[in-house]
Design a protein around this motif. Sequence first.
Motif, PDB file in Angstrom:
ATOM      1  N   LYS A  15       0.829  -1.208   0.000  1.00  0.00           N
ATOM      2  CA  LYS A  15       0.000   0.000   0.000  1.00  0.00           C
ATOM      3  C   LYS A  15       0.866   1.262   0.000  1.00  0.00           C
ATOM      4  O   LYS A  15       0.580   2.224  -0.715  1.00  0.00           O
ATOM      5  N   TRP A  16       1.925   1.243   0.797  1.00  0.00           N
ATOM      6  CA  TRP A  16       2.810   2.409   0.865  1.00  0.00           C
ATOM      7  C   TRP A  16       3.494   2.660  -0.480  1.00  0.00           C
ATOM      8  O   TRP A  16       3.551   3.803  -0.955  1.00  0.00           O
ATOM      9  N   LEU A  17       3.994   1.602  -1.098  1.00  0.00           N
ATOM     10  CA  LEU A  17       4.655   1.752  -2.398  1.00  0.00           C
ATOM     11  C   LEU A  17       3.671   2.245  -3.462  1.00  0.00           C
ATOM     12  O   LEU A  17       4.016   3.091  -4.304  1.00  0.00           O
ATOM     13  N   ASN A  18       2.457   1.749  -3.421  1.00  0.00           N
ATOM     14  CA  ASN A  18       1.454   2.185  -4.387  1.00  0.00           C
ATOM     15  C   ASN A  18       1.017   3.625  -4.136  1.00  0.00           C
ATOM     16  O   ASN A  18       0.747   4.375  -5.082  1.00  0.00           O
ATOM     17  N   ASP A  19       0.962   4.011  -2.862  1.00  0.00           N
ATOM     18  CA  ASP A  19       0.647   5.412  -2.541  1.00  0.00           C
ATOM     19  C   ASP A  19       1.753   6.339  -3.046  1.00  0.00           C
ATOM     20  O   ASP A  19       1.480   7.441  -3.546  1.00  0.00           O
ATOM     21  N   MET A  20       3.010   5.900  -2.908  1.00  0.00           N
ATOM     22  CA  MET A  20       4.133   6.693  -3.406  1.00  0.00           C
ATOM     23  C   MET A  20       4.037   6.860  -4.922  1.00  0.00           C
ATOM     24  O   MET A  20       4.302   7.941  -5.467  1.00  0.00           O
ATOM     25  N   ALA A  21       3.628   5.802  -5.620  1.00  0.00           N
ATOM     26  CA  ALA A  21       3.468   5.882  -7.075  1.00  0.00           C
ATOM     27  C   ALA A  21       2.378   6.887  -7.433  1.00  0.00           C
ATOM     28  O   ALA A  21       2.497   7.637  -8.406  1.00  0.00           O
ATOM     29  N   GLY A  22       1.318   6.912  -6.630  1.00  0.00           N
ATOM     30  CA  GLY A  22       0.240   7.863  -6.874  1.00  0.00           C
ATOM     31  C   GLY A  22       0.659   9.302  -6.657  1.00  0.00           C
ATOM     32  O   GLY A  22       0.050  10.227  -7.214  1.00  0.00           O
ATOM     33  N   ARG A  26       8.290   6.745  -8.374  1.00  0.00           N
ATOM     34  CA  ARG A  26       8.390   5.376  -8.880  1.00  0.00           C
ATOM     35  C   ARG A  26       9.423   4.593  -8.086  1.00  0.00           C
ATOM     36  O   ARG A  26      10.578   4.994  -7.965  1.00  0.00           O
ATOM     37  N   PHE A  27       9.008   3.452  -7.553  1.00  0.00           N
ATOM     38  CA  PHE A  27       9.896   2.586  -6.780  1.00  0.00           C
ATOM     39  C   PHE A  27      10.948   1.973  -7.703  1.00  0.00           C
ATOM     40  O   PHE A  27      10.625   1.397  -8.741  1.00  0.00           O
ATOM     41  N   VAL A  28      12.229   2.105  -7.301  1.00  0.00           N
ATOM     42  CA  VAL A  28      13.339   1.607  -8.124  1.00  0.00           C
ATOM     43  C   VAL A  28      14.005   0.395  -7.493  1.00  0.00           C
ATOM     44  O   VAL A  28      14.155  -0.649  -8.121  1.00  0.00           O
ATOM     45  N   ARG A  29      14.423   0.532  -6.243  1.00  0.00           N
ATOM     46  CA  ARG A  29      15.099  -0.592  -5.593  1.00  0.00           C
ATOM     47  C   ARG A  29      15.032  -0.455  -4.082  1.00  0.00           C
ATOM     48  O   ARG A  29      14.751   0.616  -3.546  1.00  0.00           O
ATOM     49  N   LYS A  30      15.327  -1.565  -3.416  1.00  0.00           N
ATOM     50  CA  LYS A  30      15.333  -1.610  -1.959  1.00  0.00           C
ATOM     51  C   LYS A  30      16.604  -2.282  -1.487  1.00  0.00           C
ATOM     52  O   LYS A  30      17.045  -3.277  -2.063  1.00  0.00           O
ATOM     53  N   SER A  31      17.214  -1.736  -0.428  1.00  0.00           N
ATOM     54  CA  SER A  31      18.361  -2.367   0.209  1.00  0.00           C
ATOM     55  C   SER A  31      18.149  -2.283   1.718  1.00  0.00           C
ATOM     56  O   SER A  31      18.104  -1.194   2.285  1.00  0.00           O
ATOM     57  N   LEU A  32      17.976  -3.423   2.338  1.00  0.00           N
ATOM     58  CA  LEU A  32      17.664  -3.525   3.760  1.00  0.00           C
ATOM     59  C   LEU A  32      16.386  -2.737   4.050  1.00  0.00           C
ATOM     60  O   LEU A  32      15.320  -3.113   3.600  1.00  0.00           O
ATOM     61  N   PHE A  33      16.495  -1.605   4.783  1.00  0.00           N
ATOM     62  CA  PHE A  33      15.306  -0.817   5.101  1.00  0.00           C
ATOM     63  C   PHE A  33      15.262   0.490   4.319  1.00  0.00           C
ATOM     64  O   PHE A  33      14.511   1.395   4.652  1.00  0.00           O
ATOM     65  N   SER A  34      16.059   0.601   3.268  1.00  0.00           N
ATOM     66  CA  SER A  34      16.127   1.832   2.485  1.00  0.00           C
ATOM     67  C   SER A  34      15.469   1.612   1.121  1.00  0.00           C
ATOM     68  O   SER A  34      15.784   0.643   0.412  1.00  0.00           O
ATOM     69  N   TYR A  35      14.578   2.519   0.762  1.00  0.00           N
ATOM     70  CA  TYR A  35      13.865   2.453  -0.508  1.00  0.00           C
ATOM     71  C   TYR A  35      14.297   3.621  -1.382  1.00  0.00           C
ATOM     72  O   TYR A  35      14.358   4.756  -0.920  1.00  0.00           O
ATOM     73  N   GLU A  36      14.579   3.330  -2.647  1.00  0.00           N
ATOM     74  CA  GLU A  36      14.953   4.379  -3.584  1.00  0.00           C
ATOM     75  C   GLU A  36      13.818   4.621  -4.574  1.00  0.00           C
ATOM     76  O   GLU A  36      13.241   3.665  -5.124  1.00  0.00           O
ATOM     77  N   GLU A  39      11.526  10.331  -9.407  1.00  0.00           N
ATOM     78  CA  GLU A  39      10.351  11.145  -9.695  1.00  0.00           C
ATOM     79  C   GLU A  39       9.782  10.750 -11.056  1.00  0.00           C
ATOM     80  O   GLU A  39      10.519  10.546 -12.020  1.00  0.00           O
ATOM     81  N   ALA A  40       8.469  10.625 -11.106  1.00  0.00           N
ATOM     82  CA  ALA A  40       7.822  10.172 -12.345  1.00  0.00           C
ATOM     83  C   ALA A  40       6.401  10.736 -12.401  1.00  0.00           C
ATOM     84  O   ALA A  40       5.953  11.422 -11.487  1.00  0.00           O
ATOM     85  N   VAL A  41       5.715  10.422 -13.473  1.00  0.00           N
ATOM     86  CA  VAL A  41       4.312  10.835 -13.606  1.00  0.00           C
ATOM     87  C   VAL A  41       3.472  10.029 -12.628  1.00  0.00           C
ATOM     88  O   VAL A  41       3.619   8.801 -12.546  1.00  0.00           O
ATOM     89  N   PRO A  42       2.614  10.662 -11.849  1.00  0.00           N
ATOM     90  CA  PRO A  42       1.756   9.919 -10.906  1.00  0.00           C
ATOM     91  C   PRO A  42       0.934   8.863 -11.644  1.00  0.00           C
ATOM     92  O   PRO A  42       0.435   9.107 -12.748  1.00  0.00           O
ATOM     93  N   GLU A  43       0.822   7.705 -11.047  1.00  0.00           N
ATOM     94  CA  GLU A  43       0.072   6.619 -11.662  1.00  0.00           C
ATOM     95  C   GLU A  43      -0.592   5.770 -10.589  1.00  0.00           C
ATOM     96  O   GLU A  43      -0.238   5.861  -9.405  1.00  0.00           O
ATOM     97  N   VAL A  44      -1.558   4.996 -11.011  1.00  0.00           N
ATOM     98  CA  VAL A  44      -2.208   4.066 -10.084  1.00  0.00           C
ATOM     99  C   VAL A  44      -1.225   2.947  -9.778  1.00  0.00           C
ATOM    100  O   VAL A  44      -0.818   2.211 -10.684  1.00  0.00           O
TER     101      VAL A  44
END
Length: 209
Positions: A15-22, A26-36, A39-44
């Motif tokens: 849900k959090w990743l999808n909210d970020m996309a909205g 745009r979610f690119v990668r994850k390492s341990l507890f860090s998410y990268e 910036e992109a066009v908002p999307e569902v």
Amino acid sequence: MRKCKCFTNLEHEEKWLNDMAGRGWRFVRKSLFSYEFHEAVPEVGRIKIDYRAFVKKEDFEDYRALFEDSGWKHIQGSKSSGYQYFKMVNDQGSEDIFSDADSKAGRYKRLSEMWFSISLSFFPIIVALMSTGTLKPAALLDPEALYLTPGLWEKTGVGFWRAFLFETPFALLRGLSAWLLPLVIMLYLIFAFKANRQYKRSQGEGLSD
């Protein structure tokens, strides 16, 4: 942009990743507890997460191909990372990456087993440190044992305070190391318990459906 988060519930992470996309990230990668994010066009957001590790690369490639044939692109995860992230790229594909409630709940079972295995792996380390005297359980209950200056507690006046204040930072480090491994084990056990509880809850939801 990077954000630090810790999730024990995969639905909450989705849900959090999808909210970020909205919101245009745009979610690119994850390492341990860090998410990268980029910036992109908002999307569902249509990101789903599985937990599965593989021994053979061929099995991992077959696993990815299976989901991609159903309209889900693999966007993050490796053969041994466990966490696998998928994004829907074909509106004609299936609505979920899981075919039934049991397979959806199974990811929590595998997650719980992983956390429990990690917690068990620390016990031989604790035993080894205790046998060599590096880790002293008595220090956990007796703070004075963390101070190694000979005759410290017999000193008085300025001599005591000088020696006490000098060694206190080192004593705190010793105390932290004595508590660190037990705390890490407890943390992993909590993660395992939460994942197992979510597994049973997901199974119950599947039966109710």
